[in-house]
Design an enzyme around this catalytic site. Structure first.
Site, PDB file in Angstrom:
ATOM      1  N   GLU A   1      68.505 -17.851 -22.764  1.00 47.34           N
ATOM      2  CA  GLU A   1      67.270 -17.301 -23.640  1.00 47.34           C
ATOM      3  C   GLU A   1      66.962 -15.976 -23.079  1.00 47.34           C
ATOM      4  OE1 GLU A   1      65.078 -21.291 -25.088  1.00 47.34           O
ATOM      5  OE2 GLU A   1      64.760 -20.731 -22.707  1.00 47.34           O
TER       6      GLU A   1
ATOM      7  N   GLU B   1      69.446 -28.221 -22.230  1.00 49.35           N
ATOM      8  CA  GLU B   1      68.195 -28.782 -22.350  1.00 49.35           C
ATOM      9  C   GLU B   1      68.277 -30.251 -22.986  1.00 49.35           C
ATOM     10  OE1 GLU B   1      66.850 -24.534 -22.019  1.00 49.35           O
ATOM     11  OE2 GLU B   1      68.470 -25.504 -22.976  1.00 49.35           O
TER      12      GLU B   1
END
Length: 261
Positions: A114, A134
């Site tokens: 990210e 995730e």
């Protein structure tokens, strides 16, 4: 700021190089490290010296393996609060007008990916790997990973990567379009510096205006809104000393001498 604890900072000419320095944790970040990085990037945005920042990780194994799970396991809710600028001081740092290049030297997992997506360019070692894993542990890439990946590569490829949590090689990242350049590990920083210098060779106000326009475009829903939001920038750039200098230098076949912002 005081001497950083969780990263190394090097200043050379107009380039600021920030190296995450937590090798024992594959450069995973906890909130104190993110807060430190946020302060560094805020100072970079505000200073008059540096024009481009490079963010990388120490060693060859990882750029950033994501969240420091060991810290999270024992931390209180108050200790888990991220800075306003987000994970790594970048994922929610909106409105930056100075470019940040991510030099990915190994794993960029979860928040590390990210951070890379939040940077303006990615130069990757050919040993780099990217993933948003995730969903494999009951989470989701809500630090900007979902939305940035879906905007930066073909939508259905983004969905595949997001829903499976699979790893993406540097070469695949370049094919998909979120990696600008793939290089040998020993040449990674050299190539990132070369890219930074290509930016620095351009007019400071042109870079500032371009970054501002890109930021404004992120908040507009239509091309018409985007173009209208650029009107003030048009006047700013055409009345700047750099516009006259750039045209004169081109006509005289010489290198331009840019003015500071």
């Amino acid at each position: 700021m005081t001497s950083p604890q969780f990263c190394k900072v090097d200043s050379k000419d107009a380039i600021l190089t920030v190296t995450i320095n937590r090798p024992e944790l594959r450069n995973a970040l906890h909130p104190p490290a993110s807060k430190e990085l946020a302060e560094i990037f805020k100072e970079f945005q505000a200073d008059k010296k540096h024009r481009v920042a490079i963010i990388t990780g120490v060693g060859d194994e990882a750029f950033c393996s994501g969240n420091d799970v060991k810290f999270s396991a024992t931390a209180s809710l108050a200790e888990m609060v991220l800075p306003r600028e987000g994970f790594g001081g970048l994922t929610a740092f909106f409105g930056r007008t100075k470019p940040v290049i991510a030099a990915i030297n190994g794993l960029a997992m979860g928040g590390g990916f990210e951070m890379a997506l939040a940077a303006d360019m990615i130069i990757a070692s050919n040993s780099a790997q990217f993933a948003l894993p995730e969903p494999k542990i009951g989470l989701a890439a809500l630090g900007g990973g979902i939305h940035r990946l879906a905007r930066q590569i073909p939508y259905k490829k983004a969905v595949e990567i997001l829903l499976t949590g699979r790893k993406v090689s540097a070469e695949e990242g370049e094919r998909l379009g979120f990696v600008n350049q793939v290089t040998e590990p020993q040449e990674l920083l050299e190539q990132a510096v070369e890219m930074a210098n290509r930016i620095i060779a351009c007019s400071p106000i042109s870079i500032d205006v371009t970054m501002t326009a890109l930021n404004q475009g992120e908040t507009c829903q239509t091309m018409l809104e985007t173009m209208k939001s650029d009107y003030g920038l048009v006047k700013r750039i055409y009345t700047s000393p750099d516009f006259k200098e750039g045209v004169s230098a081109f006509a005289q076949k010489r290198k331009p001498v840019w003015k500071a912002l």
